[in-house]
Design a protein around this motif. Structure first.
Motif, PDB file in Angstrom:
ATOM      1  N   THR A   1      53.113 -36.150   7.930  1.00  0.00           N
ATOM      2  CA  THR A   1      52.783 -36.529   6.555  1.00  0.00           C
ATOM      3  C   THR A   1      53.501 -35.588   5.587  1.00  0.00           C
ATOM      4  N   CYS A   2      53.645 -36.078   4.377  1.00  0.00           N
ATOM      5  CA  CYS A   2      54.311 -35.282   3.346  1.00  0.00           C
ATOM      6  C   CYS A   2      53.547 -33.973   3.146  1.00  0.00           C
ATOM      7  N   ILE A   3      52.219 -34.063   3.148  1.00  0.00           N
ATOM      8  CA  ILE A   3      51.418 -32.854   2.909  1.00  0.00           C
ATOM      9  C   ILE A   3      51.641 -31.834   4.028  1.00  0.00           C
ATOM     10  N   GLU A   4      51.645 -32.321   5.279  1.00  0.00           N
ATOM     11  CA  GLU A   4      51.813 -31.371   6.403  1.00  0.00           C
ATOM     12  C   GLU A   4      53.223 -30.786   6.463  1.00  0.00           C
ATOM     13  N   LYS A   5      54.220 -31.630   6.158  1.00  0.00           N
ATOM     14  CA  LYS A   5      55.584 -31.248   6.544  1.00  0.00           C
ATOM     15  C   LYS A   5      56.545 -30.866   5.413  1.00  0.00           C
ATOM     16  N   LEU A   6      56.394 -31.439   4.235  1.00  0.00           N
ATOM     17  CA  LEU A   6      57.488 -31.259   3.273  1.00  0.00           C
ATOM     18  C   LEU A   6      57.620 -29.809   2.804  1.00  0.00           C
ATOM     19  N   GLU A   7      56.492 -29.237   2.362  1.00  0.00           N
ATOM     20  CA  GLU A   7      56.578 -27.880   1.807  1.00  0.00           C
ATOM     21  C   GLU A   7      56.988 -26.880   2.888  1.00  0.00           C
ATOM     22  N   SER A   8      56.410 -27.035   4.099  1.00  0.00           N
ATOM     23  CA  SER A   8      56.752 -26.072   5.158  1.00  0.00           C
ATOM     24  C   SER A   8      58.215 -26.204   5.559  1.00  0.00           C
ATOM     25  N   ALA A   9      58.740 -27.436   5.546  1.00  0.00           N
ATOM     26  CA  ALA A   9      60.158 -27.596   5.905  1.00  0.00           C
ATOM     27  C   ALA A   9      61.053 -27.002   4.806  1.00  0.00           C
ATOM     28  N   LEU A  10      60.636 -27.107   3.542  1.00  0.00           N
ATOM     29  CA  LEU A  10      61.421 -26.473   2.471  1.00  0.00           C
ATOM     30  C   LEU A  10      61.422 -24.951   2.656  1.00  0.00           C
ATOM     31  N   ASP A  11      60.283 -24.420   3.130  1.00  0.00           N
ATOM     32  CA  ASP A  11      60.229 -22.971   3.435  1.00  0.00           C
ATOM     33  C   ASP A  11      61.208 -22.636   4.562  1.00  0.00           C
ATOM     34  N   GLU A  12      61.111 -23.427   5.650  1.00  0.00           N
ATOM     35  CA  GLU A  12      61.966 -23.137   6.821  1.00  0.00           C
ATOM     36  C   GLU A  12      63.446 -23.244   6.479  1.00  0.00           C
ATOM     37  N   MET A  13      63.775 -24.193   5.603  1.00  0.00           N
ATOM     38  CA  MET A  13      65.199 -24.385   5.260  1.00  0.00           C
ATOM     39  C   MET A  13      65.645 -23.400   4.182  1.00  0.00           C
ATOM     40  N   ASP A  14      64.704 -22.551   3.741  1.00  0.00           N
ATOM     41  CA  ASP A  14      65.013 -21.534   2.743  1.00  0.00           C
ATOM     42  C   ASP A  14      65.589 -22.169   1.467  1.00  0.00           C
ATOM     43  N   SER A  15      64.908 -23.239   1.043  1.00  0.00           N
ATOM     44  CA  SER A  15      65.414 -24.006  -0.105  1.00  0.00           C
ATOM     45  C   SER A  15      65.033 -23.403  -1.454  1.00  0.00           C
ATOM     46  N   TRP A  16      63.947 -22.649  -1.486  1.00  0.00           N
ATOM     47  CA  TRP A  16      63.428 -22.167  -2.773  1.00  0.00           C
ATOM     48  C   TRP A  16      64.393 -21.153  -3.383  1.00  0.00           C
ATOM     49  N   GLY A  17      64.418 -21.116  -4.720  1.00  0.00           N
ATOM     50  CA  GLY A  17      65.326 -20.185  -5.411  1.00  0.00           C
ATOM     51  C   GLY A  17      66.647 -20.850  -5.764  1.00  0.00           C
ATOM     52  N   GLN A  18      66.894 -22.036  -5.227  1.00  0.00           N
ATOM     53  CA  GLN A  18      68.070 -22.844  -5.562  1.00  0.00           C
ATOM     54  C   GLN A  18      67.539 -24.251  -5.890  1.00  0.00           C
ATOM     55  N   PRO A  19      68.329 -25.086  -6.582  1.00  0.00           N
ATOM     56  CA  PRO A  19      67.790 -26.379  -7.041  1.00  0.00           C
ATOM     57  C   PRO A  19      67.295 -27.290  -5.912  1.00  0.00           C
ATOM     58  N   ILE A  20      66.190 -27.970  -6.207  1.00  0.00           N
ATOM     59  CA  ILE A  20      65.634 -28.969  -5.281  1.00  0.00           C
ATOM     60  C   ILE A  20      65.382 -30.244  -6.096  1.00  0.00           C
ATOM     61  N   LEU A  21      65.793 -31.373  -5.558  1.00  0.00           N
ATOM     62  CA  LEU A  21      65.356 -32.657  -6.125  1.00  0.00           C
ATOM     63  C   LEU A  21      64.428 -33.284  -5.097  1.00  0.00           C
ATOM     64  N   ALA A  22      63.158 -33.471  -5.464  1.00  0.00           N
ATOM     65  CA  ALA A  22      62.190 -34.051  -4.529  1.00  0.00           C
ATOM     66  C   ALA A  22      61.895 -35.484  -4.943  1.00  0.00           C
ATOM     67  N   VAL A  23      62.099 -36.406  -4.007  1.00  0.00           N
ATOM     68  CA  VAL A  23      61.798 -37.814  -4.254  1.00  0.00           C
ATOM     69  C   VAL A  23      60.513 -38.129  -3.486  1.00  0.00           C
ATOM     70  N   LEU A  24      59.469 -38.494  -4.224  1.00  0.00           N
ATOM     71  CA  LEU A  24      58.149 -38.690  -3.613  1.00  0.00           C
ATOM     72  C   LEU A  24      57.750 -40.149  -3.840  1.00  0.00           C
ATOM     73  N   ASP A  25      58.235 -40.978  -2.914  1.00  0.00           N
ATOM     74  CA  ASP A  25      58.175 -42.425  -3.103  1.00  0.00           C
ATOM     75  C   ASP A  25      57.195 -43.020  -2.090  1.00  0.00           C
ATOM     76  N   SER A  26      55.908 -42.773  -2.312  1.00  0.00           N
ATOM     77  CA  SER A  26      54.878 -43.228  -1.371  1.00  0.00           C
ATOM     78  C   SER A  26      54.591 -44.714  -1.612  1.00  0.00           C
ATOM     79  N   TRP A  27      53.534 -45.212  -0.989  1.00  0.00           N
ATOM     80  CA  TRP A  27      53.114 -46.592  -1.275  1.00  0.00           C
ATOM     81  C   TRP A  27      52.421 -46.675  -2.631  1.00  0.00           C
ATOM     82  N   GLY A  28      52.481 -45.637  -3.417  1.00  0.00           N
ATOM     83  CA  GLY A  28      51.892 -45.683  -4.753  1.00  0.00           C
ATOM     84  C   GLY A  28      50.682 -44.769  -4.884  1.00  0.00           C
ATOM     85  N   ASN A  29      50.156 -44.281  -3.733  1.00  0.00           N
ATOM     86  CA  ASN A  29      48.940 -43.465  -3.776  1.00  0.00           C
ATOM     87  C   ASN A  29      49.238 -41.971  -3.915  1.00  0.00           C
ATOM     88  N   VAL A  30      50.510 -41.582  -3.867  1.00  0.00           N
ATOM     89  CA  VAL A  30      50.995 -40.205  -4.075  1.00  0.00           C
ATOM     90  C   VAL A  30      50.190 -39.132  -3.317  1.00  0.00           C
TER      91      VAL A  30
END
Ligand SMILES: C[S@@+](CC[C@H](N)C(=O)[O-])C[C@H]1O[C@@H](n2cnc3c(N)ncnc32)[C@H](O)[C@@H]1O
Length: 362
Positions: A122-151
């Motif tokens: 799930t997005c909640i379980e995986k997205l933030e932790s994967a951004l941590d693992e990929m060392d994405s923070w501190g540089q630009p991120i574009l996050a597309v959060l296109d759920s079934w509408g329930n966000v």
């Protein structure tokens, strides 16, 4: 929430229009960050609800559109591009991997300059932790959060993105799940609105339209509280009247301008119009070729009536249009001309230019 029916599924008209907007925006976003005079060391494109990368009929999904925009538009071959795709449906993950392999048989960038991760969960379980693992923070991120509408996204993630360097979000929200299931929804639904239960006041509202507006206003406020300075939000409406609400959050004026340009250039073949959720008459903003300027006229009149009695400079109304409506600054003078011909405003001279002053007639 895993998909009930077959994978892939049919592409709705408003999805076609949404993809056209994504494509146009990404073709601007990647080069601005990577091909400018001072390119960023790395950028991350991340999707929390990636889908299978394909629709019935072979139309590409958003992950493919994103990688294609990078390949087509970016000449810089030294910055690192990180691409992250999360989905909680195993069939989508399998198909997305197949799509990447078949549509990009040759690796588009070297392993040092393109990292790509496709993850089941799930997005909640995986997205933030994967951004941590990929060392994405501190540089630009574009996050597309296109759920079934329930966000189903944590408020904490939105805040972290808003605080992060040059980072932006594109979110789709459906009002129906919230309106239909308000009494059954627990604290997870409040979390969508940053823990604030004000959205639940919709039960007291008289009409469907008022309920819809209330949800959209609450969500806009949620993103503002999370820290996004500029928002562009609009509903895409197809010929059957089905709507999809899209919100873009950024801290950069240029990002807002570019997203607005992308939305207004959307190909009319999709037969989809868009609508400013703030317009009380809920009028669609374009019919085939001409934008409907009447909603902007209503918003400008409200602005002029609440402004100084001496009137306002057109330049400040252009800024108002950019930051507070879905219209572009270029639409303002045309609209004011029309208001003046109807006797609703007057001006300090015959010509209407950026420095002219206009006021609502008493
Ligand atoms: C609207 S589709 C995404 C379409 C895709 N962004 C595109 O434009 O091509 C929503 C996707 O979210 C996935 N999904 C639903 N709930 C999820 C959750 N909580 N976490 C991650 N993925 C989820 C579904 O499996 C589905 O593939």
């Amino acid at each position: 929430m895993p998909v009930d029916g077959p994978v892939p599924w049919e592409r709705a008209d408003h999805t076609g229009a949404k993809h056209d907007i994504y494509r146009r925006y990404l073709k601007r976003w990647f080069p601005i960050l990577l091909d400018g005079a001072k390119p960023y060391r790395s950028v991350t494109y991340a999707e929390g609800f990636a889908g299978p990368g394909i629709y019935v009929g072979g139309h590409p999904g958003s992950p493919i559109i994103a990688l294609q925009a990078l390949v087509d538009e970016v000449t810089n071959t030294s910055s690192l591009v990180k691409m992250l795709f999360v989905d909680d449906e195993p069939r989508c993950i399998k198909m997305l991997n197949e799509q990447f392999r078949s549509r990009f048989p040759v690796r588009p960038r070297t392993p040092d300059t393109l990292w790509s991760k496709v993850t089941l969960g799930t997005c909640i379980e995986k997205l933030e932790s994967a951004l941590d693992e990929m060392d994405s923070w501190g540089q630009p991120i574009l996050a597309v959060l296109d759920s079934w509408g329930n966000v189903p996204v944590t408020y904490r993630l939105l805040k972290r993105l808003a605080d992060n360097l040059s980072s932006e979000v594109i979110i789709t929200l459906g009002t129906q799940p919230f309106i239909r299931f308000v009494s059954k929804m627990g604290s997870d639904a409040d979390e969508v609105f940053g823990g604030d239960p004000t959205w639940r006041a919709l039960s007291d509202l008289p009409s469907g339209a008022a309920k819809r507006q209330h949800i959209l206003t609450c969500y806009r406020q949620t993103l503002q509280r999370a820290g996004f300075k500029f928002l562009l939000d609009f509903e895409l409406i197809d010929t059957r009247g089905e709507s999809l609400y899209l919100v873009f959050g950024t801290n950069h004026r240029r990002g807002l301008e570019k997203m607005k340009d992308s939305a207004w250039e959307v190909d009319r073949v999709y037969g989809v119009g868009f609508r400013d959720p703030r317009d009380e008459q809920a009028e669609a903003l374009f019919e085939l070729t001409e934008p409907a300027l009447a909603p902007l006229g209503r918003l400008l009149l409200i602005r002029l009536k609440s402004g100084p009695a001496a009137g306002m400079r057109i330049e400040s109304l252009r800024e108002f249009a950019l930051f507070e409506t879905v219209y572009r600054p270029e639409h303002v003078i045309r609209t004011l001309r029309e208001l003046r011909s109807q006797g609703l405003i007057d001006s300090d001279g015959q010509a209407l230019t950026r420095s002219s002053i206009v006021r609502a007639t008493p």
